[in-house]
Design a protein around this motif. Sequence first.
Motif, PDB file in Angstrom:
ATOM      1  N   GLU A  11      98.565   0.074  37.014  1.00 41.66           N
ATOM      2  CA  GLU A  11      97.134  -0.191  37.212  1.00 41.66           C
ATOM      3  C   GLU A  11      96.312   1.070  36.969  1.00 41.66           C
ATOM      4  O   GLU A  11      95.257   1.024  36.316  1.00 41.66           O
ATOM      5  CB  GLU A  11      96.890  -0.725  38.624  1.00 41.66           C
ATOM      6  CG  GLU A  11      95.432  -1.016  38.963  1.00 41.66           C
ATOM      7  CD  GLU A  11      94.805  -2.126  38.139  1.00 41.66           C
ATOM      8  OE1 GLU A  11      93.566  -2.152  38.039  1.00 41.66           O
ATOM      9  OE2 GLU A  11      95.559  -2.967  37.600  1.00 41.66           O
ATOM     10  N   LEU A  12      96.789   2.192  37.459  1.00 45.12           N
ATOM     11  CA  LEU A  12      96.051   3.439  37.266  1.00 45.12           C
ATOM     12  C   LEU A  12      95.995   3.828  35.793  1.00 45.12           C
ATOM     13  O   LEU A  12      94.986   4.368  35.320  1.00 45.12           O
ATOM     14  CB  LEU A  12      96.682   4.556  38.092  1.00 45.12           C
ATOM     15  CG  LEU A  12      96.623   4.377  39.623  1.00 45.12           C
ATOM     16  CD1 LEU A  12      97.327   5.526  40.318  1.00 45.12           C
ATOM     17  CD2 LEU A  12      95.198   4.239  40.120  1.00 45.12           C
ATOM     18  N   ASN A  13      97.047   3.543  35.057  1.00 52.38           N
ATOM     19  CA  ASN A  13      97.040   3.816  33.615  1.00 52.38           C
ATOM     20  C   ASN A  13      95.990   2.970  32.898  1.00 52.38           C
ATOM     21  O   ASN A  13      95.332   3.437  31.965  1.00 52.38           O
ATOM     22  CB  ASN A  13      98.426   3.553  33.021  1.00 52.38           C
ATOM     23  CG  ASN A  13      99.419   4.643  33.374  1.00 52.38           C
ATOM     24  OD1 ASN A  13      99.039   5.768  33.675  1.00 52.38           O
ATOM     25  ND2 ASN A  13     100.700   4.301  33.353  1.00 52.38           N
ATOM     26  N   ILE A  14      95.823   1.722  33.341  1.00 51.02           N
ATOM     27  CA  ILE A  14      94.800   0.855  32.746  1.00 51.02           C
ATOM     28  C   ILE A  14      93.418   1.453  33.002  1.00 51.02           C
ATOM     29  O   ILE A  14      92.556   1.490  32.110  1.00 51.02           O
ATOM     30  CB  ILE A  14      94.897  -0.576  33.305  1.00 51.02           C
ATOM     31  CG1 ILE A  14      96.221  -1.229  32.888  1.00 51.02           C
ATOM     32  CG2 ILE A  14      93.719  -1.424  32.820  1.00 51.02           C
ATOM     33  CD1 ILE A  14      96.481  -2.568  33.562  1.00 51.02           C
ATOM     34  N   TRP A  15      93.188   1.906  34.228  1.00 46.17           N
ATOM     35  CA  TRP A  15      91.902   2.534  34.557  1.00 46.17           C
ATOM     36  C   TRP A  15      91.609   3.701  33.627  1.00 46.17           C
ATOM     37  O   TRP A  15      90.507   3.836  33.089  1.00 46.17           O
ATOM     38  CB  TRP A  15      91.919   3.025  36.009  1.00 46.17           C
ATOM     39  CG  TRP A  15      91.622   1.960  37.017  1.00 46.17           C
ATOM     40  CD1 TRP A  15      92.386   0.864  37.297  1.00 46.17           C
ATOM     41  CD2 TRP A  15      90.489   1.881  37.874  1.00 46.17           C
ATOM     42  NE1 TRP A  15      91.802   0.114  38.281  1.00 46.17           N
ATOM     43  CE2 TRP A  15      90.644   0.712  38.656  1.00 46.17           C
ATOM     44  CE3 TRP A  15      89.378   2.687  38.068  1.00 46.17           C
ATOM     45  CZ2 TRP A  15      89.701   0.330  39.613  1.00 46.17           C
ATOM     46  CZ3 TRP A  15      88.440   2.317  39.024  1.00 46.17           C
ATOM     47  CH2 TRP A  15      88.602   1.150  39.786  1.00 46.17           C
ATOM     48  N   GLN A  16      92.603   4.534  33.432  1.00 45.99           N
ATOM     49  CA  GLN A  16      92.385   5.720  32.599  1.00 45.99           C
ATOM     50  C   GLN A  16      92.202   5.343  31.131  1.00 45.99           C
ATOM     51  O   GLN A  16      91.372   5.928  30.437  1.00 45.99           O
ATOM     52  CB  GLN A  16      93.547   6.691  32.783  1.00 45.99           C
ATOM     53  CG  GLN A  16      93.542   7.311  34.184  1.00 45.99           C
ATOM     54  CD  GLN A  16      94.636   8.317  34.392  1.00 45.99           C
ATOM     55  OE1 GLN A  16      95.811   7.983  34.422  1.00 45.99           O
ATOM     56  NE2 GLN A  16      94.257   9.574  34.547  1.00 45.99           N
ATOM     57  N   THR A  17      92.949   4.358  30.672  1.00 43.60           N
ATOM     58  CA  THR A  17      92.798   3.898  29.288  1.00 43.60           C
ATOM     59  C   THR A  17      91.395   3.368  29.044  1.00 43.60           C
ATOM     60  O   THR A  17      90.809   3.569  27.968  1.00 43.60           O
ATOM     61  CB  THR A  17      93.838   2.816  28.972  1.00 43.60           C
ATOM     62  OG1 THR A  17      95.150   3.376  29.107  1.00 43.60           O
ATOM     63  CG2 THR A  17      93.661   2.287  27.552  1.00 43.60           C
ATOM     64  N   GLN A  18      90.845   2.681  30.054  1.00 38.26           N
ATOM     65  CA  GLN A  18      89.511   2.104  29.920  1.00 38.26           C
ATOM     66  C   GLN A  18      88.401   3.093  30.289  1.00 38.26           C
ATOM     67  O   GLN A  18      87.224   2.738  30.258  1.00 38.26           O
ATOM     68  CB  GLN A  18      89.400   0.848  30.787  1.00 38.26           C
ATOM     69  CG  GLN A  18      90.327  -0.279  30.334  1.00 38.26           C
ATOM     70  CD  GLN A  18      90.144  -1.559  31.142  1.00 38.26           C
ATOM     71  OE1 GLN A  18      89.294  -1.641  32.037  1.00 38.26           O
ATOM     72  NE2 GLN A  18      90.925  -2.572  30.813  1.00 38.26           N
ATOM     73  N   GLY A  19      88.774   4.306  30.629  1.00 37.16           N
ATOM     74  CA  GLY A  19      87.767   5.319  30.956  1.00 37.16           C
ATOM     75  C   GLY A  19      87.062   5.083  32.279  1.00 37.16           C
ATOM     76  O   GLY A  19      85.926   5.542  32.468  1.00 37.16           O
ATOM     77  N   LEU A  20      87.723   4.399  33.213  1.00 39.32           N
ATOM     78  CA  LEU A  20      87.126   4.100  34.507  1.00 39.32           C
ATOM     79  C   LEU A  20      87.419   5.220  35.503  1.00 39.32           C
ATOM     80  O   LEU A  20      88.424   5.925  35.392  1.00 39.32           O
ATOM     81  CB  LEU A  20      87.667   2.780  35.047  1.00 39.32           C
ATOM     82  CG  LEU A  20      87.452   1.546  34.166  1.00 39.32           C
ATOM     83  CD1 LEU A  20      88.183   0.348  34.740  1.00 39.32           C
ATOM     84  CD2 LEU A  20      85.964   1.256  34.038  1.00 39.32           C
ATOM     85  N   THR A  21      86.554   5.367  36.480  1.00 37.27           N
ATOM     86  CA  THR A  21      86.767   6.345  37.545  1.00 37.27           C
ATOM     87  C   THR A  21      86.650   5.658  38.901  1.00 37.27           C
ATOM     88  O   THR A  21      85.952   4.641  39.047  1.00 37.27           O
ATOM     89  CB  THR A  21      85.756   7.496  37.467  1.00 37.27           C
ATOM     90  OG1 THR A  21      84.427   6.970  37.528  1.00 37.27           O
ATOM     91  CG2 THR A  21      85.944   8.285  36.171  1.00 37.27           C
TER      92      THR A  21
END
Length: 257
Positions: A11-21
């Motif tokens: 899940e954290l990798n998805i956040w980073q891929t999508q540029g989310l913080t």
Amino acid sequence: MIIDWRPLDTELNIWQTQGLTLPLWWRDDDAVSATPQLETLSELSRSLDLLVHLAIIPRDADAGLVEYVGQHDTLIPVVHGWAHKNHASPKEKKSEFRLHRPIPEILADARAGFERLNALFGDRLRPIFVPPWNRIAPEVVRELPALGYRVISTATPRKMRTPAPGLEQINTHLDPIDWRGTRGLVAPNRLIKQTVDLLRDRREERADNTEPFGVLTHHLVHDPDIWTFTEDLLRRLLDGPGFAWALPATKSTGDPE
């Protein structure tokens, strides 16, 4: 104890891929004195470079705690009710700030909590009200800004950002303690699933990601497993999309409107 962190890592990798913080904050409840457990909390906070909003019981806060907090700038005092005293009937859930007594009496306790901690901690105090057991009547919430508070903090994702004019809701979302069972660590894989579900709701816009994601601890009752899990969780969040949030100091902390 084998912990499978892969669902959270994914899940954290998805956040980073999508540029989310992810705004992240840490609240720890029930402080009254300087203890070895508080030292452990402070050391972990320094290691993580993450401030702890220390919810202090105003009536019982002692001079040793004031001195200790004054020497440790990662500990941010906030108001934890007044006496952490249950006023509910035996058949009701515990609460100090629900309407089990006259509202002027309830508000007097909320005011006293602010005034005592402001006298003890001065500008270090943040105007955050944390009702014991995370329970408070809406009628009390509406009056908090007049007492000097700027934030109300309970539990679970907030339903609204401003429950009263001049007051923001900033809750906690994950508590690792099994309060109704062993009083040790909740099954780690269950906690990881809960975290993933909460983060997915934010990512998919079913929950408000402008609300800082709150991790709740209680340093006085932690066992080694709780300390270890909490550290591992916070490190993963901070190494991923998480960034530290803290309520900034304001000159109006001691000046109720």
